[in-house]
Write an enzyme that holds these catalytic residues in place. Structure first.
Site, PDB file in Angstrom:
ATOM      1  N   ARG A 130       0.813  -1.232   0.000  1.00  0.00           N
ATOM      2  CA  ARG A 130       0.000   0.000   0.000  1.00  0.00           C
ATOM      3  C   ARG A 130       0.844   1.279   0.000  1.00  0.00           C
ATOM      4  NH1 ARG A 130      -2.812  -4.117   1.948  1.00  0.00           N
ATOM      5  NH2 ARG A 130      -0.752  -4.619   2.741  1.00  0.00           N
ATOM      6  N   THR A 131       1.763   1.371   0.942  1.00  0.00           N
ATOM      7  CA  THR A 131       2.484   2.635   1.134  1.00  0.00           C
ATOM      8  C   THR A 131       3.338   2.957  -0.080  1.00  0.00           C
ATOM      9  OG1 THR A 131       2.553   2.038   3.467  1.00  0.00           O
ATOM     10  CG2 THR A 131       3.895   3.904   2.792  1.00  0.00           C
ATOM     11  N   LYS A 182      25.423  -5.229  -1.004  1.00  0.00           N
ATOM     12  CA  LYS A 182      26.892  -5.354  -1.097  1.00  0.00           C
ATOM     13  C   LYS A 182      27.577  -4.744   0.116  1.00  0.00           C
ATOM     14  CE  LYS A 182      26.426  -4.378  -6.010  1.00  0.00           C
ATOM     15  NZ  LYS A 182      26.667  -3.275  -6.922  1.00  0.00           N
ATOM     16  N   HIS A 225       4.506   5.560  11.854  1.00  0.00           N
ATOM     17  CA  HIS A 225       4.055   5.489  10.457  1.00  0.00           C
ATOM     18  C   HIS A 225       3.121   6.692  10.266  1.00  0.00           C
ATOM     19  CE1 HIS A 225       3.028   4.021   6.613  1.00  0.00           C
ATOM     20  NE2 HIS A 225       2.639   2.788   6.891  1.00  0.00           N
ATOM     21  N   ARG A 229      11.174   3.844   4.050  1.00  0.00           N
ATOM     22  CA  ARG A 229      10.734   2.830   5.022  1.00  0.00           C
ATOM     23  C   ARG A 229      11.943   2.008   5.431  1.00  0.00           C
ATOM     24  NH1 ARG A 229       5.571  -1.115   4.688  1.00  0.00           N
ATOM     25  NH2 ARG A 229       4.647   0.859   5.327  1.00  0.00           N
TER      26      ARG A 229
HETATM   27  N1   CP Z   1      -0.395  -0.002   5.824  1.00  0.00           N
HETATM   28  C1   CP Z   1       0.824  -0.305   5.329  1.00  0.00           C
HETATM   29  O1   CP Z   1       1.838   0.289   5.723  1.00  0.00           O
HETATM   30  O2   CP Z   1       0.786  -1.285   4.389  1.00  0.00           O
HETATM   31  P1   CP Z   1       2.063  -1.754   3.533  1.00  0.00           P
HETATM   32  O3   CP Z   1       3.012  -2.422   4.493  1.00  0.00           O
HETATM   33  O4   CP Z   1       1.535  -2.675   2.474  1.00  0.00           O
HETATM   34  O5   CP Z   1       2.690  -0.515   2.969  1.00  0.00           O
END
Ligand code: CP
Length: 305
Positions: free
Chosen positions: A58-59, A86, A136, A108
């Site tokens: 999603r993100t 590496k 998040h 992320r």
């Molecule tokens: N909600 C969320 O962070 O989903 P993903 O891990 O798929 O990005």
């Protein structure tokens, strides 16, 4: 009103007015996604790098779509296909990406603090797309947008967050945001998955999910973060689902107009029983739709003005 900070690392970086500005901006961004031609020139000539060191559906996709709908050039990098395999350090990775003069880094990482480290090191704005069990923030913003869309305002609502609170960056960011905006937060889940001093954050802990959902306007179910647990924190998945899963029996205790949310990915039959996923209470796919609008708003506010 410009945003005060160069980066978005934590919801604590944002004032209530800034949160409202982001949500209001996302309303007009959402309209762009309903057009036949889903593109505006707002970020033409800007370069966005999506740097994902952890899996994401999603993100990552919504940041990419958000950038493209604003006409930015979006580059995706994942750890497995980068020189991290590496042995290149995060600092060197950041400095090398900076040398290509991007306008925005979306990051992320499994380690809490990794986006903050790059944000402090580099002049380019960094948006935290999830760092370990820390935060998040863009998820909390899209959750707030989705709640506001249905309930008009956050002020005065009760939101019950259920599950693996300790390991959930989504829970932490939502707790900060909801409280800033005047909502009351209840958490529920196994004692082993709820931080010992959680009440110090200003939330109530109600272990019995049937009690915890009674006053909720919104129920947020969380995924069990197996990848962050170093030992088993509950006897079995079956038992977890029985005591902490959302099913029709639990839902009967909640308000008739309660909303059910989940950041995804959902473990069907564990935190939510499959029959509930298709009810009108459940707005999980609205969250995903709104993720694009909120991330478009963030890109515009951080680098488009
Ligand atoms: N909600 C969320 O962070 O989903 P993903 O891990 O798929 O990005």
């Amino acid at each position: 009103m410009p945003l005060q900070h160069k980066d978005l690392i934590s919801i604590r970086d944002l004032s209530p007015d800034e949160i409202t500005l982001i949500l209001d901006t996302a309303v007009s961004m959402k309209e762009v996604s309903t057009r036949d031609i889903k593109k505006v020139p707002t970020l033409r000539g800007k370069t966005v790098i999506n740097l994902f060191f952890e899996p994401s559906t999603r993100t990552r996709t919504s940041f990419e779509i958000a950038g493209k709908r604003l006409s930015a050039d979006v580059v995706n990098i994942s750890a497995s296909t980068s020189s991290v395999v590496k042995g290149e350090t995060l600092e060197d990775t950041g400095r090398n990406l900076q040398a290509m003069n991007p306008d925005l880094l979306v990051m992320r990482h499994a380690n809490p603090g990794a986006p903050k480290m790059l944000a402090d090191l580099l002049p380019t704005p960094v948006l935290n797309a999830g760092d370990g069990a820390h935060e998040h923030p863009t998820q909390a913003l899209l959750d707030a947008f989705t709640i506001r869309e249905r309930k008009e305002q956050l002020q005065g609502l009760t939101v019950t967050i259920v599950g693996d609170i300790t390991h959930s960056r989504v829970a932490r960011s939502n707790i900060y945001l909801l409280q800033k905006m005047g909502a009351r937060v209840i958490v529920s889940g196994p004692r082993t998955m709820v931080p010992l001093f959680i009440e110090e954050l200003g939330v109530s802990f109600i272990p019995d999910i049937r009690e915890a959902v009674k006053e909720a306007d919104v129920i947020m179910m969380l995924r069990i973060q197996m990848e962050r647990q170093h030992e088993s924190l509950f006897p079995s998945i079956r038992e977890y689902a029985r005591f902490f899963g959302l099913n029709r029996n639990v839902l009967q205790k909640a308000k008739r107009d309660v909303l059910i949310m989940h950041p995804g990915p959902v473990n069907r039959g564990v935190e939510i029983s499959p029959d509930i996923l298709n009810t009108p209470y459940t707005i999980i796919l609205d969250q995903v739709t709104n993720g694009v609008a909120v991330r478009m708003a963030l890109m515009y506010l951080y680098i488009g003005r």
